[in-house]
Design an enzyme around this catalytic site. Sequence first.
Site, short mmCIF file in Angstrom:
data_model
loop_
_atom_site.label_atom_id
_atom_site.label_comp_id
_atom_site.label_asym_id
_atom_site.label_seq_id
_atom_site.Cartn_x
_atom_site.Cartn_y
_atom_site.Cartn_z
N GLY A 20 0.83 -1.20 0.00
CA GLY A 20 0.00 0.00 0.00
C GLY A 20 0.86 1.24 0.00
N CYS A 65 6.41 -0.52 6.57
CA CYS A 65 5.90 0.63 5.83
C CYS A 65 7.02 1.10 4.90
CB CYS A 65 5.56 1.73 6.85
SG CYS A 65 5.02 3.29 6.13
N LEU A 66 6.65 1.52 3.69
CA LEU A 66 7.69 1.96 2.75
C LEU A 66 8.45 3.19 3.27
CD1 LEU A 66 5.99 1.45 -0.75
CD2 LEU A 66 7.70 0.00 0.37
N HIS A 106 -3.74 0.76 8.15
CA HIS A 106 -2.42 1.36 8.04
C HIS A 106 -2.43 2.58 7.11
CE1 HIS A 106 2.15 0.82 7.68
NE2 HIS A 106 1.86 1.75 6.78
N GLU A 107 -3.01 2.40 5.93
CA GLU A 107 -3.01 3.50 4.95
C GLU A 107 -3.94 4.63 5.38
OE1 GLU A 107 -0.64 3.41 2.97
OE2 GLU A 107 -0.23 1.27 3.15
N HIS A 137 -2.29 6.97 7.68
CA HIS A 137 -1.35 7.92 7.04
C HIS A 137 -2.05 9.25 6.73
CE1 HIS A 137 2.50 6.01 6.42
NE2 HIS A 137 1.97 4.92 5.90
N GLN A 195 2.85 10.03 1.75
CA GLN A 195 4.17 9.39 1.65
C GLN A 195 4.97 9.86 0.44
OE1 GLN A 195 2.47 5.21 2.34
NE2 GLN A 195 4.51 5.05 3.24
CO CO Z 1 2.87 3.10 5.60
#
Ligand code: CO
Length: 189
Positions: free
Chosen positions: A46, A93-94, A137-138, A141, A51
Amino acid sequence: MAVRKVLKYGEKSLREPSKEVHKVSKKIQDLVQDLLDTMYANNGVGLAAPQIGVNLRVFVIDVSKNDEPFNPVVFINPKIIKKSGAMIKQEGCLSFPEAYTDVKRYKNVMVKAMDIKGKSFVLEAKDGELMANAIQHENDHLDGILFIDHCVNRFEADEVLKKFDLPPIDADMLLEEPELEKLLQDEKD
Ligand code: CO
């Protein structure tokens, strides 16, 4: 479109709340394409707009496995409308390359959002499937909340962050989650 730079933990955009999208314009569709390109280029499950430094309420998820065809889901102005059950699962997480830690999450969630064409849809993720984690999670953000804020053990999480040269846990951001704690306790009983 383009693979964009993924911001790393410590950068300001990640802690800023994102704004609602008023119209799913060409600009928003381009943003979605960039999110998808960037997510796939980084082998992510995701990716949320903040981000890549865009504080708008948009994220993309693809939970398909490596041997399966791409199956992207686009979420614009998402709202989690139902949640139940609790679980502890490892997440990454990226924006936190290589750092993984256990977090508290709901097992089942229902989300309402708009797709790339501005059409409203409802999606349900159940039984702690990857999509359930990914949505929570997303969605976080978009409110400047990061997975480490849900960590089960802050000392362990801090060790992991240190190991990968990331800033330490933001103690002010750690979440009190009495409802989740209670559900987790119920699961144990
Ligand atoms: Co993340």
